[in-house]
Design a protein around this motif. Sequence first.
Motif, PDB file in Angstrom:
ATOM      1  N   GLY A   9      69.675  86.037  28.461  1.00  0.00           N
ATOM      2  CA  GLY A   9      69.994  87.032  29.481  1.00  0.00           C
ATOM      3  C   GLY A   9      71.441  87.056  29.909  1.00  0.00           C
ATOM      4  O   GLY A   9      71.751  87.540  31.002  1.00  0.00           O
TER       5      GLY A   9
ATOM      6  N   ILE B  80      62.349  90.617  32.090  1.00  0.00           N
ATOM      7  CA  ILE B  80      62.660  91.220  30.796  1.00  0.00           C
ATOM      8  C   ILE B  80      61.830  92.495  30.651  1.00  0.00           C
ATOM      9  O   ILE B  80      60.627  92.497  30.911  1.00  0.00           O
ATOM     10  CB  ILE B  80      62.354  90.262  29.634  1.00  0.00           C
ATOM     11  CG1 ILE B  80      63.094  88.931  29.841  1.00  0.00           C
ATOM     12  CG2 ILE B  80      62.733  90.884  28.301  1.00  0.00           C
ATOM     13  CD1 ILE B  80      64.580  89.038  29.803  1.00  0.00           C
TER      14      ILE B  80
ATOM     15  N   PHE C  96      67.343  92.216  29.727  1.00  0.00           N
ATOM     16  CA  PHE C  96      67.190  91.515  31.002  1.00  0.00           C
ATOM     17  C   PHE C  96      67.723  92.386  32.141  1.00  0.00           C
ATOM     18  O   PHE C  96      68.751  93.042  32.008  1.00  0.00           O
ATOM     19  CB  PHE C  96      67.956  90.191  30.987  1.00  0.00           C
ATOM     20  CG  PHE C  96      67.920  89.462  32.308  1.00  0.00           C
ATOM     21  CD1 PHE C  96      66.827  88.693  32.667  1.00  0.00           C
ATOM     22  CD2 PHE C  96      68.977  89.559  33.196  1.00  0.00           C
ATOM     23  CE1 PHE C  96      66.790  88.027  33.878  1.00  0.00           C
ATOM     24  CE2 PHE C  96      68.944  88.902  34.413  1.00  0.00           C
ATOM     25  CZ  PHE C  96      67.849  88.134  34.747  1.00  0.00           C
TER      26      PHE C  96
END
Length: 310
Positions: A40, A266, A300
Amino acid sequence: MRRFITYIYEYEQGNRGRNTGFIRTDLRENSCRMELQIRGFDRFKGKCPVYLTVYENGLQAIPVTELLLTQGMGSCSFTCENNRIGNSGFDVHQAQTLTIACGNGRFLTGCLSSTPVPEALRGEFLIFQEKEAVPPAAQAQTEPVIQTQSTTEPERFRQPQAMPEPEPVRQPQDIPEPESIRQPETTPQPETIQQPKTIPQPEAARQPQTSYQKVEIQDIRKLPKSNWNLCNNRFLLHGFFNYHYLMLKTLEMNGEKRQFLGIPGIYEQPERMMAMLFGFPEFEAAAAVSSDSKDMTGVFGYWMCPLNQD
């Protein structure tokens, strides 16, 4: 044998940002193994040096391995035999932080000491150099090199330097400028080129001011009472359990303020359905997404819901 987990955060100019991964440390009597997991971190791609920092006559960063990041994700591991950090002579118990340098003043840091020195969180360190024996005959020749390596400039601000150019090339009229900042002048103005911040940007004044703040579940009680029911929201509790923080977004424009609460996660279709079911219909990516891709899967970001202001 001792095992523990250390979380990694993004740091910029000493300010801690979002969580981007963790370090799993396996500390034995005669060795120390560390495994890194990063996820991320925007959509960053590149090979990043990994350091263990030690404070002795200043903060020194000892290279231990390299981490390849693809789309902001990557993993690697390394071992310190006899609990020594490479050939530096330092022990792993002296380590202040594990730092991953990502360029442009950005780096990821996991604190290995309970009270790391402030320089470790600002990235103000020197790269550790092993001392080598220098023959007396060559000592005079190598002295300029030693002076160059002893510069106090923080490693994270060093950029690759080009070879010196001939003086005519450095004249202002030969410096290529973007079309948007080139001024119709008969005489070159070096000061204008060196200070692009003076270019007027009238449109920016009309844009809403946006700020982000990491909060925890108990901070919801500081919001207007009509939002307190979010403390029992199962989707919110699930996201907070995974990432250990929530994101408070504030928009201000013309004296009016609007706030949104975000849950890190996510983007996946099943997750999207659950988010809508529990009152978080919007998804805001944490980094810019390519306009060529309409599919947000695997990105993300934060599942957002508007907050009541009264």
